[in-house]
Design a protein around this motif. Sequence first.
Motif, PDB file in Angstrom:
ATOM      1  N   PHE A  71     -39.972  74.575  17.111  1.00  0.00           N
ATOM      2  CA  PHE A  71     -40.413  75.832  16.513  1.00  0.00           C
ATOM      3  C   PHE A  71     -40.473  75.786  14.987  1.00  0.00           C
ATOM      4  CE2 PHE A  71     -38.600  76.575  20.699  1.00  0.00           C
ATOM      5  CZ  PHE A  71     -39.772  76.906  21.344  1.00  0.00           C
ATOM      6  N   GLU A  72     -40.259  74.582  14.454  1.00  0.00           N
ATOM      7  CA  GLU A  72     -40.510  74.401  13.021  1.00  0.00           C
ATOM      8  C   GLU A  72     -41.892  73.808  12.809  1.00  0.00           C
ATOM      9  OE1 GLU A  72     -37.176  72.189  11.625  1.00  0.00           O
ATOM     10  OE2 GLU A  72     -35.937  73.993  11.421  1.00  0.00           O
ATOM     11  N   LEU A  73     -42.597  73.511  13.901  1.00  0.00           N
ATOM     12  CA  LEU A  73     -43.938  72.926  13.784  1.00  0.00           C
ATOM     13  C   LEU A  73     -44.985  74.033  13.852  1.00  0.00           C
ATOM     14  CD1 LEU A  73     -43.512  70.010  16.386  1.00  0.00           C
ATOM     15  CD2 LEU A  73     -43.139  69.905  13.926  1.00  0.00           C
ATOM     16  N   ASP A  74     -46.147  73.810  13.212  1.00  0.00           N
ATOM     17  CA  ASP A  74     -47.226  74.797  13.374  1.00  0.00           C
ATOM     18  C   ASP A  74     -47.960  74.514  14.696  1.00  0.00           C
ATOM     19  OD1 ASP A  74     -49.193  72.846  12.989  1.00  0.00           O
ATOM     20  OD2 ASP A  74     -49.254  73.165  10.823  1.00  0.00           O
ATOM     21  N   ASP A  75     -48.893  75.387  15.061  1.00  0.00           N
ATOM     22  CA  ASP A  75     -49.548  75.305  16.373  1.00  0.00           C
ATOM     23  C   ASP A  75     -50.169  73.935  16.637  1.00  0.00           C
ATOM     24  OD1 ASP A  75     -48.841  77.823  16.930  1.00  0.00           O
ATOM     25  OD2 ASP A  75     -50.851  78.709  16.763  1.00  0.00           O
ATOM     26  N   LYS A  76     -50.841  73.424  15.625  1.00  0.00           N
ATOM     27  CA  LYS A  76     -51.525  72.142  15.776  1.00  0.00           C
ATOM     28  C   LYS A  76     -50.517  71.001  15.986  1.00  0.00           C
ATOM     29  CE  LYS A  76     -55.393  69.963  13.621  1.00  0.00           C
ATOM     30  NZ  LYS A  76     -56.072  69.692  12.377  1.00  0.00           N
ATOM     31  N   GLN A  77     -49.431  71.080  15.207  1.00  0.00           N
ATOM     32  CA  GLN A  77     -48.397  70.040  15.321  1.00  0.00           C
ATOM     33  C   GLN A  77     -47.684  70.120  16.677  1.00  0.00           C
ATOM     34  OE1 GLN A  77     -46.275  71.268  11.778  1.00  0.00           O
ATOM     35  NE2 GLN A  77     -46.804  69.394  10.706  1.00  0.00           N
ATOM     36  N   VAL A  78     -47.449  71.337  17.170  1.00  0.00           N
ATOM     37  CA  VAL A  78     -46.795  71.481  18.485  1.00  0.00           C
ATOM     38  C   VAL A  78     -47.675  70.861  19.564  1.00  0.00           C
ATOM     39  CG1 VAL A  78     -46.045  73.095  20.284  1.00  0.00           C
ATOM     40  CG2 VAL A  78     -45.483  73.563  17.950  1.00  0.00           C
ATOM     41  N   SER A  79     -48.987  71.132  19.494  1.00  0.00           N
ATOM     42  CA  SER A  79     -49.906  70.572  20.499  1.00  0.00           C
ATOM     43  C   SER A  79     -49.872  69.046  20.473  1.00  0.00           C
ATOM     44  CB  SER A  79     -51.341  71.026  20.235  1.00  0.00           C
ATOM     45  OG  SER A  79     -51.402  72.401  20.303  1.00  0.00           O
ATOM     46  N   ALA A  80     -49.899  68.490  19.282  1.00  0.00           N
ATOM     47  CA  ALA A  80     -49.897  67.022  19.166  1.00  0.00           C
ATOM     48  C   ALA A  80     -48.562  66.468  19.668  1.00  0.00           C
ATOM     49  CB  ALA A  80     -50.134  66.618  17.712  1.00  0.00           C
ATOM     50  N   PHE A  81     -47.471  67.150  19.339  1.00  0.00           N
ATOM     51  CA  PHE A  81     -46.133  66.715  19.757  1.00  0.00           C
ATOM     52  C   PHE A  81     -46.000  66.754  21.278  1.00  0.00           C
ATOM     53  CE2 PHE A  81     -41.641  67.114  20.636  1.00  0.00           C
ATOM     54  CZ  PHE A  81     -41.092  66.177  19.773  1.00  0.00           C
ATOM     55  N   ARG A  82     -46.450  67.869  21.858  1.00  0.00           N
ATOM     56  CA  ARG A  82     -46.379  68.018  23.319  1.00  0.00           C
ATOM     57  C   ARG A  82     -47.189  66.920  23.991  1.00  0.00           C
ATOM     58  NH1 ARG A  82     -48.898  72.616  25.470  1.00  0.00           N
ATOM     59  NH2 ARG A  82     -47.718  72.130  27.332  1.00  0.00           N
ATOM     60  N   ASN A  83     -48.363  66.694  23.454  1.00  0.00           N
ATOM     61  CA  ASN A  83     -49.257  65.693  24.037  1.00  0.00           C
ATOM     62  C   ASN A  83     -48.610  64.301  24.034  1.00  0.00           C
ATOM     63  OD1 ASN A  83     -51.767  63.750  23.854  1.00  0.00           O
ATOM     64  ND2 ASN A  83     -52.467  65.670  24.738  1.00  0.00           N
ATOM     65  N   GLN A  84     -47.842  64.026  22.974  1.00  0.00           N
ATOM     66  CA  GLN A  84     -47.245  62.696  22.850  1.00  0.00           C
ATOM     67  C   GLN A  84     -45.941  62.543  23.645  1.00  0.00           C
ATOM     68  OE1 GLN A  84     -46.616  61.502  18.799  1.00  0.00           O
ATOM     69  NE2 GLN A  84     -45.817  59.488  19.405  1.00  0.00           N
ATOM     70  N   TYR A  85     -45.099  63.578  23.639  1.00  0.00           N
ATOM     71  CA  TYR A  85     -43.754  63.410  24.199  1.00  0.00           C
ATOM     72  C   TYR A  85     -43.509  64.070  25.539  1.00  0.00           C
ATOM     73  CZ  TYR A  85     -42.353  61.526  19.712  1.00  0.00           C
ATOM     74  OH  TYR A  85     -42.248  60.742  18.603  1.00  0.00           O
ATOM     75  N   LEU A  86     -44.326  65.100  25.852  1.00  0.00           N
ATOM     76  CA  LEU A  86     -44.025  65.913  27.031  1.00  0.00           C
ATOM     77  C   LEU A  86     -45.099  65.820  28.098  1.00  0.00           C
ATOM     78  CD1 LEU A  86     -42.908  69.353  25.546  1.00  0.00           C
ATOM     79  CD2 LEU A  86     -41.484  67.646  26.660  1.00  0.00           C
ATOM     80  N   GLY A  87     -44.656  65.732  29.336  1.00  0.00           N
ATOM     81  CA  GLY A  87     -45.575  65.881  30.461  1.00  0.00           C
ATOM     82  C   GLY A  87     -45.197  67.167  31.173  1.00  0.00           C
ATOM     83  N   TYR A  88     -46.146  68.071  31.335  1.00  0.00           N
ATOM     84  CA  TYR A  88     -45.813  69.371  31.916  1.00  0.00           C
ATOM     85  C   TYR A  88     -46.587  69.565  33.213  1.00  0.00           C
ATOM     86  CZ  TYR A  88     -45.015  74.420  32.126  1.00  0.00           C
ATOM     87  OH  TYR A  88     -44.632  75.672  32.508  1.00  0.00           O
ATOM     88  N   ILE A  89     -45.848  69.881  34.270  1.00  0.00           N
ATOM     89  CA  ILE A  89     -46.473  70.136  35.567  1.00  0.00           C
ATOM     90  C   ILE A  89     -46.252  71.606  35.885  1.00  0.00           C
ATOM     91  CG2 ILE A  89     -46.541  69.466  38.006  1.00  0.00           C
ATOM     92  CD1 ILE A  89     -44.942  66.864  36.908  1.00  0.00           C
TER      93      ILE A  89
END
Length: 221
Positions: A71-89
Amino acid sequence: MLLEVKNLRKDYKRATQQFSAVNNISFSMAQNDFISIMGKSGSGKTTLLNMIAGLLTPTQGKVTINGTNLFELDDKQVSAFRNQYLGYIPQGSSLLPNLTALENIRLPFSLTKRENQSSLNYALQLLEKAQISYLKDAYPANMSGGEMRRIAILRALICQPQLVIADEPTSDLDEESSAQIMALLADIHQQGTGLLIVTHDNDVAGYSQRTLKMSSGRLID
Ligand SMILES: Nc1ncnc2c1ncn2[C@@H]1O[C@H](COP(=O)(O)OP(=O)(O)OP(=O)(O)O)[C@@H](O)[C@H]1O
């Protein structure tokens, strides 16, 4: 630590009444932990998962993945972070109906720019490992519920995440399909990926190393 959840809270308003759907939850997960979350309908499980996945902003608290506070990341950074580290089902069926199984699986990879890399071989390998290569060119409308769910799992794996989050991965499936899903998830865990799943099913929770129980937004013993 792979995941640290600290004093996480989400407040909602119903009519004039404010309530905490998630109320001051803290826990952590090491690399390669497998944790399940159980609790009655409405106890706040999906709300908790959505905050951990960076899809929902908490009223209060912190979610840290590999040392980064989401929650210290902006929207664009969160999307990139999620894409790299998280898999969501996500819960239920989530495949895009106008894409084939292979295209659905490769979609998250193609959303961020990766120079000179292709997801094709890895997607084909994943299909083979899940023993559903025959579905490669099929559209979701022509798949069973269990097959769709397995494609959604492979889609969550395409970017090789460190943490996979699944919301009720076996709901509405028969015993055999559930067992196939859990074999696939257990295999992901064996390969060294952290797994966090919400489930109503004691058998499914039995695959995990630790079960967290939720009631009215809180973790209980
Ligand atoms: N956007 C929202 N606005 C208001 N209240 C909400 C919102 N989203 C969820 N809630 C409420 O928060 C509580 C927790 O919901 P949540 O979906 O997290 O529960 P759950 O444990 O995942 O339930 P289920 O097992 O049925 O999926 C419920 O009382 C729900 O009605």
